[in-house]
Design an enzyme around this catalytic site. Structure first.
Site, PDB file in Angstrom:
ATOM      1  N   GLY A   1     -11.347 -14.310   7.728  1.00  0.00           N
ATOM      2  CA  GLY A   1     -11.277 -13.518   8.959  1.00  0.00           C
ATOM      3  C   GLY A   1      -9.918 -12.876   9.177  1.00  0.00           C
ATOM      4  O   GLY A   1      -9.815 -11.670   9.421  1.00  0.00           O
TER       5      GLY A   1
ATOM      6  N   LYS B   1      -3.801 -23.742   6.913  1.00  0.00           N
ATOM      7  CA  LYS B   1      -3.988 -25.145   6.546  1.00  0.00           C
ATOM      8  C   LYS B   1      -4.553 -25.334   5.144  1.00  0.00           C
ATOM      9  O   LYS B   1      -5.568 -24.749   4.798  1.00  0.00           O
ATOM     10  CB  LYS B   1      -4.962 -25.799   7.531  1.00  0.00           C
TER      11      LYS B   1
ATOM     12  N   GLY C   1     -16.200 -17.384   7.417  1.00  0.00           N
ATOM     13  CA  GLY C   1     -16.552 -18.745   7.026  1.00  0.00           C
ATOM     14  C   GLY C   1     -17.510 -18.779   5.842  1.00  0.00           C
ATOM     15  O   GLY C   1     -17.405 -19.627   4.960  1.00  0.00           O
TER      16      GLY C   1
ATOM     17  N   ARG D   1     -18.962  -4.215  10.816  1.00  0.00           N
ATOM     18  CA  ARG D   1     -20.191  -4.968  10.545  1.00  0.00           C
ATOM     19  C   ARG D   1     -21.438  -4.141  10.841  1.00  0.00           C
ATOM     20  O   ARG D   1     -22.467  -4.319  10.185  1.00  0.00           O
ATOM     21  CB  ARG D   1     -20.207  -6.264  11.366  1.00  0.00           C
TER      22      ARG D   1
HETATM   23  P1  ADP Z   1      -8.154 -16.519   6.957  1.00  0.00           P
HETATM   24  O1  ADP Z   1      -8.750 -16.328   8.340  1.00  0.00           O
HETATM   25  O2  ADP Z   1      -7.880 -15.212   6.275  1.00  0.00           O
HETATM   26  O3  ADP Z   1      -8.951 -17.462   6.118  1.00  0.00           O
HETATM   27  P2  ADP Z   1      -6.344 -18.570   7.930  1.00  0.00           P
HETATM   28  O4  ADP Z   1      -7.144 -18.681   9.165  1.00  0.00           O
HETATM   29  O5  ADP Z   1      -6.346 -19.673   6.967  1.00  0.00           O
HETATM   30  O6  ADP Z   1      -6.698 -17.191   7.164  1.00  0.00           O
HETATM   31  O7  ADP Z   1      -4.810 -18.376   8.304  1.00  0.00           O
HETATM   32  C1  ADP Z   1      -4.343 -17.322   9.109  1.00  0.00           C
HETATM   33  C2  ADP Z   1      -3.242 -17.770  10.018  1.00  0.00           C
HETATM   34  O8  ADP Z   1      -2.182 -18.414   9.309  1.00  0.00           O
HETATM   35  C3  ADP Z   1      -2.625 -16.584  10.729  1.00  0.00           C
HETATM   36  O9  ADP Z   1      -2.868 -16.702  12.113  1.00  0.00           O
HETATM   37  C4  ADP Z   1      -1.148 -16.691  10.415  1.00  0.00           C
HETATM   38  O10 ADP Z   1      -0.324 -16.416  11.530  1.00  0.00           O
HETATM   39  C5  ADP Z   1      -0.985 -18.134   9.993  1.00  0.00           C
HETATM   40  N1  ADP Z   1       0.180 -18.324   9.117  1.00  0.00           N
HETATM   41  C6  ADP Z   1       0.397 -17.729   7.926  1.00  0.00           C
HETATM   42  N2  ADP Z   1       1.600 -18.105   7.424  1.00  0.00           N
HETATM   43  C7  ADP Z   1       2.163 -18.946   8.325  1.00  0.00           C
HETATM   44  C8  ADP Z   1       3.396 -19.664   8.384  1.00  0.00           C
HETATM   45  N3  ADP Z   1       4.304 -19.572   7.408  1.00  0.00           N
HETATM   46  N4  ADP Z   1       3.620 -20.460   9.465  1.00  0.00           N
HETATM   47  C9  ADP Z   1       2.686 -20.544  10.454  1.00  0.00           C
HETATM   48  N5  ADP Z   1       1.502 -19.892  10.453  1.00  0.00           N
HETATM   49  C10 ADP Z   1       1.244 -19.088   9.409  1.00  0.00           C
HETATM   50 MG    MG Z   2      -8.679 -17.614  10.109  1.00  0.00          MG
END
Ligand code: ADP
Ligand code: MG
Length: 397
Positions: free
Chosen positions: A353, A200, A376, A39
């Site tokens: 993130g 989620k 975000g 950053r």
């Molecule tokens: P980003 O930050 O890139 O938007 P998210 O915060 O939505 O991504 O999701 C990341 C998290 O999802 C990671 O900590 C990862 O461990 C978890 N994750 C991914 N696949 C699974 C799974 N099959 N079961 C449980 N957790 C998962």
């Molecule tokens: Mg995340």
């Protein structure tokens, strides 16, 4: 490229002026040291352009969540030192962000000098966008530049309030973030492939809804895929499934078929009896998840299928890891997709993130067209929402 509708630093005459620049120096810290200065490096082009044009550059940032009080470990002095090393010029670390100490520091600046004010979130007025605090910040400058895409989704004093008080334009990083992501959404080179994963569905409903009709292919992985698989009648065992999102998933599946978006789910999965780096894992087909096991990554056949789609893509947007990439037995899906994204000839954009962390860990980040610095904020942008920190800037016309 989509026209960027806001004025930028190219529209400003800055010589001899005090230019307040909101940057995103919310860097990760480990044991008091900066563990990743992406950053800081990302803000360098704007800072360099302003100082070379004779501006007096006064940087504003937050770091962490001090919640309105001074937290010694969240002072910005170490960031000023790192920035000085990256810029090759001194950066004056000012121990306050408003008030007489800050005023004196600003008054002492010459054309081309750079100062970094103390963490703005040491004051509660920052996050509450308090008018008094906005005035105190605005008193330090003549012009305002927002180059902090990562906080543009927040209407805080240093992102939104101040932009309503001073002539306010976008920095080069902000412009690049919006131009590249905006163009990908508005007029993508096709085929346009969206890869969505992570935990989620409820975190990403907006992104899924906004992308499903626009993309030619929507590849779904991560824990999120379990909720889709369950909705299609597959047994998901002990996997993480978001029961309350079943309805939304149904709507997204329906919208995909209505709009002609090819929505692809995993065909195989990596399962284990528990979440652990030492858990015994194995690959099963999508119908082979036993009651007592959980799906923690996409399997190799799925990686191959996703890679095939990614190879032919014109534009790729990726948000959300394909599995629990933090643990070695469940990292292969995310790494496989990262390789396929990096190796494609497409315009590639990665946001989120954890997705960006996974990409940095893979060493492939410099083979991506654009790695968004805003977690975000990039999510909200991909949802098609207007970000308050951008809305407050001067329109081009
Ligand atoms: P980003 O930050 O890139 O938007 P998210 O915060 O939505 O991504 O999701 C990341 C998290 O999802 C990671 O900590 C990862 O461990 C978890 N994750 C991914 N696949 C699974 C799974 N099959 N079961 C449980 N957790 C998962
Ligand atoms: Mg995340």
């Amino acid at each position: 490229m989509a026209a960027f509708g806001k004025q930028t630093i190219r529209d400003l005459e800055v010589r001899g002026r005090r230019v307040l620049v909101r940057v995103d120096f919310n860097v990760p810290l480990g044991a008091g040291a900066i563990t990743d200065d992406t950053r800081i490096r990302a803000a360098v082009p704007t800072i360099r352009a302003l100082r070379e044009a004779g501006g007096r550059v006064i940087l504003i940032s937050h770091l962490g969540r001090p919640d309105g009080v001074v937290v010694e470990s969240l002072r910005l002095a170490p960031v000023a030192a790192r920035l000085a090393a990256r810029l090759g010029v001194p950066v004056h670390a000012v121990p306050e962000c408003v008030g007489p100490v800050a005023q004196a520091a600003v008054d002492a600046l010459h054309d081309g000098d750079v100062a970094l004010l103390e963490n703005v979130r040491f004051h509660a007025g920052e996050e509450s966008n308090d008018p008094g605090f906005v005035s105190a910040l605005a008193a330090l400058g003549d012009l305002y530049v927002n180059d902090a895409f990562g906080t543009a989704h927040r209407a805080h004093a240093s992102t939104e309030g101040i932009a309503r008080r001073l002539p306010a334009v976008a920095g080069l990083l902000m412009e690049r973030e919006i131009e590249i992501m905006g163009a990908a959404l508005a007029s993508p080179r096709r085929p346009f492939v969206a890869v969505v994963g992570g935990k989620k569905v409820s975190d990403k409903i907006g992104v899924l809804r906004n992308l499903v009709g626009r993309a030619d292919h929507l590849l779904v992985g991560g824990a999120m895929a379990n909720t889709f698989l369950k909705a299609q009648g597959h047994a998901t065992g002990a996997s993480y499934v978001e029961a309350t999102a079943a309805g939304v998933v149904g709507e997204i599946l329906a919208e995909a078929s209505r709009a002609g978006t090819h929505l692809e789910l995993p065909v195989d999965l990596v399962i284990a009896p528990r979440l652990g780096a030492d858990a015994p894992s194995r690959v099963v087909s999508v119908d082979g998840v036993p009651d007592d096991q959980m799906a923690l990554d996409i399997g190799p056949e799925t990686v191959a299928r996703f890679a095939e789609v990614l190879r032919g893509a014109g534009t790729i947007i990726w948000n959300g890891p394909m599995g629990v990439f933090e643990m070695a037995p469940f990292a292969a899906g995310t790494m496989g997709v990262a390789l396929a994204v990096a190796g494609s000839g497409a315009t590639t954009i990665v946001g989120g993130g954890d997705s960006v962390a996974a990409l940095e860990a893979s060493g492939l980040a410099d083979r991506i067209t654009h790695v968004s610095t805003g977690g975000g904020a990039s999510l909200e942008f991909l949802e098609g929402r207007e970000l308050p920190g951008i809305a407050a800037l001067r329109d081009r016309h």
